[in-house]
Enzyme design. Sequence first.
Site, mmCIF file in Angstrom:
data_model
loop_
_atom_site.group_PDB
_atom_site.id
_atom_site.type_symbol
_atom_site.label_atom_id
_atom_site.label_comp_id
_atom_site.label_asym_id
_atom_site.label_seq_id
_atom_site.Cartn_x
_atom_site.Cartn_y
_atom_site.Cartn_z
ATOM 1 N N ILE A 73 1.338 -1.446 0.119
ATOM 2 C CA ILE A 73 -0.154 -0.067 0.203
ATOM 3 C C ILE A 73 0.430 1.567 -0.309
ATOM 4 C CG2 ILE A 73 -1.421 1.571 1.574
ATOM 5 C CD1 ILE A 73 -1.813 -1.240 2.850
ATOM 6 N N ALA A 74 0.985 1.939 -0.750
ATOM 7 C CA ALA A 74 1.607 3.550 -0.974
ATOM 8 C C ALA A 74 0.306 4.224 -1.112
ATOM 9 C CB ALA A 74 2.421 2.789 -2.290
ATOM 10 N N GLU A 107 2.235 -7.191 6.766
ATOM 11 C CA GLU A 107 2.726 -6.846 7.621
ATOM 12 C C GLU A 107 2.908 -5.470 7.787
ATOM 13 O OE1 GLU A 107 3.577 -9.553 5.314
ATOM 14 O OE2 GLU A 107 3.908 -10.785 6.585
ATOM 15 N N ASN A 112 5.697 2.548 12.381
ATOM 16 C CA ASN A 112 4.454 2.932 11.258
ATOM 17 C C ASN A 112 3.613 3.071 11.912
ATOM 18 O OD1 ASN A 112 2.910 4.089 8.946
ATOM 19 N ND2 ASN A 112 3.492 2.764 6.638
ATOM 20 N N TYR A 119 -5.316 1.023 9.719
ATOM 21 C CA TYR A 119 -5.820 -1.039 10.201
ATOM 22 C C TYR A 119 -6.857 -1.011 11.041
ATOM 23 C CZ TYR A 119 -1.777 -1.244 6.659
ATOM 24 O OH TYR A 119 -0.929 -0.519 5.877
#
Length: 156
Positions: A73-74, A107, A112, A119
Amino acid sequence: MIDGLSIVPMAGRHLNTLAELEKICFSMPWSRAALAAELGKGTSFFAVAEFCGTAAGYAGMSCVMDECYINNIAVFPQFRRMGIGRALVLHLIGEAKRRNASFITLEVRASNSIAIALYKSLGFQEEGRRRGYYSLPQEDALIFTLRFSKGCMPVP
């Protein structure tokens, strides 16, 4: 949905931009070739968030049997804090449900905190730790999982 945002399947036209995004976001980025290898794979699902026609971010996962694993995910720095990451994760969750997955997991670097908060807000639960999983710099990974019951509703 965010005005001007659309989420589309990753295509060849996105690869150069996403390879650059990988270099910005990750110490061990996926190459253009690695991204291209995901195109057309039945077990892969990669989506791009386009903001006013510009690739703003992307997310991808692999699904095998009834298990879905988020790979990446970016979001480009200039598009962060707009809800694009959330929209991408929700899109992956929707696809996992469409595929009748039992769970979706990922992961994340233990440091972060922004991603971890995202999440958790979406119902993912911390289920483990992989010691020294990341390098450059070395760091533990936390494993977050969202489990689905029959009918694909999250399990409490």
